[in-house]
Design an enzyme around this catalytic site. Structure first.
Site, PDB file in Angstrom:
ATOM      1  N   GLU A  30      41.326  38.587  46.647  1.00 16.65           N
ATOM      2  CA  GLU A  30      41.213  40.084  45.012  1.00 16.65           C
ATOM      3  C   GLU A  30      40.761  39.827  44.268  1.00 16.65           C
ATOM      4  OE1 GLU A  30      42.598  41.680  41.912  1.00 16.65           O
ATOM      5  OE2 GLU A  30      44.933  41.007  42.405  1.00 16.65           O
ATOM      6  N   CYS A  48      42.270  43.979  36.616  1.00 18.94           N
ATOM      7  CA  CYS A  48      41.501  44.389  37.579  1.00 18.94           C
ATOM      8  C   CYS A  48      41.305  45.966  37.944  1.00 18.94           C
ATOM      9  CB  CYS A  48      42.237  43.426  38.300  1.00 18.94           C
ATOM     10  SG  CYS A  48      43.428  43.548  38.762  1.00 18.94           S
TER      11      CYS A  48
END
Length: 679
Positions: free
Chosen positions: A256, A295
């Site tokens: 990720e 993120c």
């Protein structure tokens, strides 16, 4: 001062090289990381041979309850974590996302697992597959715990959430965990981890902690049963994913990575609409929450070309109201970046991006780890430009102009994959076009209008019940998603054999398996006394015309196929047939025991199918088969402990043809309390 130590093979490693961990606020040491000499091969083997077997002895539900109780234990200590968290540069609201958000995520995955997964050490997944004409050879998918270790390498920006959102599903899946956080902010992750150990809720060998800058030769000793989950920069993630041992052993690797997420203002929106204000608020919020170190933050703000002045002015006005300073001061809305190193990296990336772009907003910068929000403007948004590929990990967004909805979609997708995108529009046709146009390039896509805004969780908030991850540049991984998060960590295997053999392997009834008639009515048995495959075959009942007529009057369902012989003659059946729900109700009358007993109530139906018609004159009979059982936690207000029992019901006619089939759920009293019970 906090001493961040490794916890390996059940011991804290107090000796090693000490490195100061610096407060982002004061620029002074707040903790020391003790980097010990770790035998990573032995640490992995300890997890596999000590922690793994203990977890695999437990059922999925028992492991999920352990996570629930661990979450409650940590929640009681949250104020300590908030105090420490301020040194990472996080405001109280920022810290809530990390600390309580992480605990709520763990709670959510625990709850979904107990509702949706089998109360067994493994999960019996989906329906049985019939592989032969007579049904003597069947297939069944199950998901079993891997006999390895889940290695979690976490990023600096969410020390608690990043640890818990990976750890909870891994433990519930039956895998022990080794946590390796980023040194930046690791003192917060360590404090939470220390409390996990002190709670003694998880079995020995279940969790270990690495206090180190780099994890030595850890990856060299992984085997095919292990897994790796990494959160961080795309460049570092690619290097780790390409590790020779990872490739040689096909070790599952979930990446990720950072991504250049976008938010789009619909072409229908004007400055006087609620959607405009909602859009501006969301962009600014995503720029400033955690000082933009997310993120999922909005890096690209995509707007209609004729709205450039209105949008940039509105962003600037709102950013002027953001107070920057010590995050422990409630008056400040934004703290520093996580470290001076992060500030330097942010400045470097900003300088690369501002070449060729117009700086719309750049507030006064401060010393140390502090910086100010920055807004860039791109009049043209061409493929290959740095703004679609370089991420300044901080409070920055680039405004990009488009002329048509198709162009907005193309711009959104130029980042080659993102974790999340969002759209603000009052036009559902635009929403349809943009959402489906962006879907292949995004892991999550949020559409907001005035109707959903009040209860929206926001662009940048991963939710426990929804998948988190994204294609391409975002890493190609997938986390969360409720019970899916647990199954990500398990091995799916297709079993084949006779129905009875499969039933005896998976400990859940398989359609077609041999059954054993109950020695007394099963509704007169306690939860513990009931056995998988136990059955009750009922008496028979012949359906009459009067039954059909009276059910029509009682229910108000006078559909022609049940009440009009002439019209029914032209129907699919060619004659009057009984209501499907009459068959369902009559079946209950056949198998229900009227006397008081351990059965508490009918909890619901699943997978109901009316397979064949029942006409007046037909005779029906039911067979009730115990399919599976789930223990339910007794709450303080419950008068007694109980469990949920799933019964397969088969209704046949006089020719032994199945006319209806379904699963009925009943609540059944337990004889005994368990450790999980609160009452």
């Amino acid at each position: 001062m906090i001493k961040v130590q490794s916890y390996i093979q059940g011991e804290w490693l107090a000796n090693g090289n000490e490195t100061d961990l610096i407060s982002a606020v004061t620029n002074e040491p707040v903790a020391q990381m003790v980097e010990a000499d770790i035998d990573y091969k032995e640490a992995l083997e300890y997890a596999r041979t000590v922690g793994g077997p203990k977890l695999r002895e437990m059922t999925i539900h028992e492991r999920a309850f352990a996570i629930k109780f661990l979450g409650k234990y940590l929640m009681e200590r949250k104020e300590k974590y908030y105090e420490i968290s301020s040194h990472t540069g996080a405001t109280r609201q920022d810290s809530w996302i990390d600390i309580e958000g992480g605990l709520i995520t763990a709670f959510g995955i625990s709850s979904k697992s107990r509702r949706e997964l089998s109360d067994l050490p493994w999960h019996v997944e989906g329906n049985t597959e019939r592989l032969s004409r007579k049904g003597s050879f069947m297939g069944q998918h199950i998901c079993v715990p891997r006999h390895g270790v889940a290695v979690h390498i976490n990023a600096f920006n969410f020390p608690v959430w990043g640890m818990l959102e990976k750890l909870a599903p891994a433990i519930i899946s039956g895998m022990p965990v080794i946590v390796k956080p980023s040194p930046i902010g690791s003192y917060l992750a360590w404090e939470v981890f220390k409390d996990m150990i002190e709670s003694e809720i998880l079995p020995e060998g279940t969790i270990q902690y690495i206090a180190a800058d780099k994890p030595g030769d850890l990856l060299d000793h992984l085997i095919s049963q292990d897994t790796v989950a990494f959160t961080g920069s795309a460049s570092t993630g690619r290097k780790l994913k390409a590790h020779p041992n990872i490739i040689a052993n096909n070790v599952p690797f979930n990446l990720e990575a950072d991504s250049l997420n976008c938010s789009i203002l619909g072409k229908d929106v004007t400055p006087d609409m609620e959607e405009f204000d909602l859009f501006i608020k969301e962009v600014v919020r995503e720029m400033t929450v955690k000082t933009g170190q997310k993120c999922t933050a909005i890096r690209r703000t995509i707007i209609p070309r004729d709205m450039i002045i209105e949008v940039t002015n509105a962003l600037s006005e709102r950013l002027d109201k953001i107070t920057i300073g010590d995050p422990s001061n409630k008056e400040n809305r934004m703290g520093p970046l996580a470290s001076t190193l992060q500030r330097e990296r942010f400045d470097e990336q900003f300088q690369k991006l501002e070449d060729g772009l117009h700086v719309v907003y750049s507030g006064d910068s401060s010393d140390g780890a502090y910086t100010s929000p920055k807004v860039l403007l791109a009049h043209q948004s061409y493929d290959g430009d740095d703004m679609h590929h370089i991420e300044a990990f901080g409070p920055l967004t680039t405004v990009m102009a488009y002329d048509t909805t198709e162009e907005a979609i193309n711009i959104a997708n130029m980042a080659n994959g993102a974790l999340v995108g969002s759209l603000f529009t009052a036009d559902d046709e635009i929403a349809h076009k943009v959402a489906l146009g962006c879907a292949p390039y995004h892991g999550r896509f949020m559409v907001i209008n005035r109707n959903s805004a009040e209860e929206s969780t926001g662009h940048g908030s991963p939710i426990a019940s929804l998948v988190h991850g994204g294609p391409g540049h975002a890493g190609g991984g997938e986390e969360l998603g409720g019970a899916r998060a647990v199954l990500h960590n398990m091995q799916r295997v297709a079993l084949q054999g006779s129905p009875t053999t499969l039933r005896n392997i998976v400990k859940q009834h398989i359609k077609g398996a041999e059954t054993e008639e109950s020695d007394k009515h099963p509704f007169q048995k306690y939860f513990e006394e009931l056995k998988i495959g136990e059955a009750l075959t009922t008496e028979k009942r012949t359906v009459t015309e009067k039954d059909v007529e009276e059910f029509a009057d009682l229910s108000g369902d006078h559909f022609y196929a049940h009440t009009d012989p002439e019209a029914a003659s032209r129907s699919l059946f060619g004659k009057i047939v009984a209501h499907g729900y009459f068959v369902l109700s009559a079946t209950a009358g056949l198998f229900v025991d009227p006397d008081e007993g351990p059965v508490m109530l009918n909890y619901g139906l699943e997978n109901l199918r009316f397979v064949a018609p029942v006409a007046p004159g037909d005779t029906i009979q039911a067979k009730l088969i115990l399919k599976r059982k789930n223990v339910r936690q007794q709450k303080k207000d419950d008068p007694f402990p109980f469990g949920v029992v799933y019964w397969d019901v088969e209704v046949t006619n006089q020719e032994d043809v199945i006319v209806a089939e379904y699963t009925i759920l009943t609540l059944m009293k337990r004889k005994h309390k368990l450790d999980i019970d609160e009452g």
